[in-house]
Each structure stands twice: as C-alpha cells, then as structure tokens.
Design an enzyme around this catalytic site. Structure first.
Site, PDB file in Angstrom:
ATOM      1  N   ALA A 251       0.842  -1.199   0.000  1.00 41.03           N
ATOM      2  CA  ALA A 251       0.000   0.000   0.000  1.00 41.03           C
ATOM      3  C   ALA A 251       0.873   1.244   0.000  1.00 41.03           C
ATOM      4  CB  ALA A 251      -0.896   0.001   1.228  1.00 41.03           C
ATOM      5  N   LYS A 252       0.443   2.222  -0.779  1.00 38.23           N
ATOM      6  CA  LYS A 252       1.125   3.518  -0.737  1.00 38.23           C
ATOM      7  C   LYS A 252       0.272   4.392   0.168  1.00 38.23           C
ATOM      8  CE  LYS A 252       3.403   6.656  -3.970  1.00 38.23           C
ATOM      9  NZ  LYS A 252       4.644   6.757  -3.211  1.00 38.23           N
ATOM     10  N   ALA A 253       0.528   4.262   1.459  1.00 35.77           N
ATOM     11  CA  ALA A 253      -0.337   4.902   2.451  1.00 35.77           C
ATOM     12  C   ALA A 253       0.450   5.942   3.238  1.00 35.77           C
ATOM     13  CB  ALA A 253      -0.907   3.849   3.394  1.00 35.77           C
TER      14      ALA A 253
END
Ligand code: PMP
Length: 332
Positions: free
Chosen positions: A165-167
């Site tokens: 995830a690019k969180a």
C-alpha cells in the site's frame, strides 16, 4: 533528497470539482492528520512525441495501485477508476501544464453536520473519504547520483503494515530512514565533502537503504533498488517488503527487451557493496545511479554503463520516442 521548491498551480481537483489552490484546505480534526489514514499516488506526465503533447506515464497502473491501497485500508473511494484517470488528465489541462507530477490523494476527512460535530477516535469508518488530485511542475530533480546509507530502521514488515500500500502513515518509516541519511549529508557538506556542479547543485545526495525484517535488502525511502552483477540485473522480490514500483516494473520489462536477465531474489547488503552497479528507480527519482553505499564506492564510484543505458532508454520511453511502449502513455 526531498528539497524541491514547489510552485503552486491554479487549480486542485477536490471531490470532483476544480477549486483554487488556496481553497483546498482541510480541518485539523480530520482523521488523516491524527492517524495517518490517507493513501496516495505519484505519477509523472511528460511532453511526449510524436504528437508533441503531454502524456501521463502508466496512468491506469497507478490508479489501479491507488485502488489496491484503498482496499487494503478498507477505504471506499467515491469515484471510479475511469473518473480518477480523467481527473488526472483534467488537472493537467486545467493548469496548462506540460511536464508535471500528479498526486492523487484520498484521506479520511472530517465532517460536521446538523447532528454531530464529527467524531474523535481511531475508528476510521466514521470519517468521510475525500479525494484530491494535485498537479505541479516537478522537473527531473536533484543530484545526478546517490550516496546511500543503510538505515538503522527496518522497513515495515508485511504483518505490521502492508508494504504494497502507498499509504500516508507508512511514510513515517521512510522519513526516519531519510533523517539518518540527511544527518550524514549535513555533516559531509559541512566537511566540504559534497561536490557541486557549475549551477550550484550538489552532484550527489545521500539517500537511505532499508533492510527487511529478515536482514535482506528491501528498498530506498521512496525508490526501489537494482544491482548489476556480471551483466545481469537483480532486484529484491515483493516479499522483501517493497512497494511494487511501477518504474521498477518498467525497468524490468525494458531490460528484458534489450536482452538482460532480470532476477527477483533476496539480496544481501554485502552483495550491494560488491555489485558492478547499483541504481534506484521511482516515479519522482526516475533512474538514479548509486555510486557509494555506507562509504564503499560502488564499482569505480561513477555511474555505470548499464545504468546509463537504461536511464536513457527510460527517458525515450516516457517521452514517447519508442513505439513499442506506446500503450504506457495516456495522452492528456
Ligand atoms: N518504494 C517506495 C517506498 C516509494 O514510495 C516509491 C515511490 N512511489 C517507490 C518504491 C517507487 O515506486 P514507483 O516506481 O511506482 O514510483
């Protein structure tokens, strides 16, 4: 390292509408500010041939990853894949940009209505999800090569946070790693050890390398990593806690197409030190040679020929100069 002066644009796409840059504000009680509950993407738009107009690189793949990040955090995005692709194109057009960086961002916001002043607490599901798409000029930046420092912080492990995830909140881990590299850069600069080019820009900057929890090489703070050894490319696999970079994927395909073997496998830090070449890949960084790691020169301490060839090929591809990869470009 991230020190690029931002030039504001006129509009930001916010929840389906164009608003002025100055008006794209959020409340301090927004869930994302307290708990890091946001997801985002970083996409580049290049002035591409043959038509000579802006084209967004691998737009569909970036928006797909955006939806995957949202899914991992159970964030219902109130827009479709197609609508967000169109929002990216619209924000480039609305700001009259040619080459730029596009930042789609979804976050758990704050709402007050007649019945409530909103909620406080970790539960993310009570906060509305807002979506913004921002575009701004962001030329190929910074130093032309990296010196790297292995971080004392381990890259997030897959049973702690989802590396895929690019969180927003996950980037606290990258920031800790970067802070260490930044401290070394500051000391090296004070000691006069950083060369500058004629325009006054540093020729090298210090970046971080993170290991995964098992002790194998994972990635940089915001880039994936490759080594070149005996004429073949090697890069850490997904299970070494990397973000599955879209530039990484592009380089794997380009390198294979020009005849290189590319092996995804566990890589040790020692292998990095004795590699023929090391380079990093990312949408923002593009292809950056690594010339030193932990004070050991990589190869002869200069950008290597394979890195240079792939960098050039990548530039040709993103600028639409290689028809084989035309499907990676979405005209604005
Ligand atoms: N790893 C991390 C942690 C990143 O933030 C990025 C930048 N998005 C990358 C790798 C490279 O990914 P991409 O090539 O898709 O930009």
């Amino acid at each position: 390292m991230g020190r690029y002066p931002l030039r504001k644009t006129r509009h930001i796409w916010l929840n389906g509408e164009l608003v002025l840059w100055e008006d794209a504000r959020i409340h301090v009680m927004s869930h994302v500010i307290h708990y890091g509950s946001g997801i985002f993407e970083g996409i580049r738009c290049y002035y591409a041939e043959p038509e000579g107009r802006p084209a967004i690189f691998r737009l569909g793949d970036h928006i797909r990853r955006f939806f995957e990040s949202a899914k991992l955090y159970m964030m219902d995005l109130p827009f479709s894949h197609e609508a967000l692709c169109e929002a990216c194109r619209e924000i480039v057009r609305a700001n009259g940009l040619r080459e730029c960086y596009i930042r789609p961002l979804a976050y758990r916001a704050y709402i007050e209505d007649e019945d409530t002043w909103g909620y406080i607490g970790l539960n993310p599901l009570r906060s509305p999800v807002h979506v913004a798409v921002i575009a701004f000029e962001f030329p190929s930046y910074g130093a032309s090569a990296y010196r790297c420092i292995t971080s004392s912080w381990t890259r997030i492990a897959p049973d702690i946070l989802p590396p895929l995830a690019k969180a927003s909140g996950q980037y606290i881990n990258s920031q800790l790693a970067l802070l260490g590299a930044y401290m070394v850069q500051t000391m090296a600069d004070r000691a006069g050890l950083i060369p500058y080019d004629e325009a006054g820009s540093p020729e090298v900057s210090y970046e971080a390398i993170l290991l995964d929890r098992r002790g194998f090489v994972s990635e940089g703070a915001g880039e994936n990593i490759f080594i070149v050894k005996d004429g073949a490319l090697h890069t850490p696999p997904t299970y070494s806690s990397i973000l599955k970079g879209i530039t990484r994927d592009s380089i794997v395909r380009i390198a294979k197409d020009v005849g290189y073997d590319v092996c995804e496998r566990d890589i040790t830090l020692s292998e990095l030190y004795v590699a023929d070449e090391v380079f990093m890949t990312g949408t923002a960084a593009e292809i950056k040679p690594v010339v030193e790691i932990d004070f050991r020169a990589i190869g002869d301490g200069k950008p290597g020929p394979v890195t240079e060839m792939l960098r050039q090929k990548y530039y040709d591809v993103v600028h639409g100069r290689d028809p084989k990869y035309a499907e990676w470009l979405t005209r604005v």
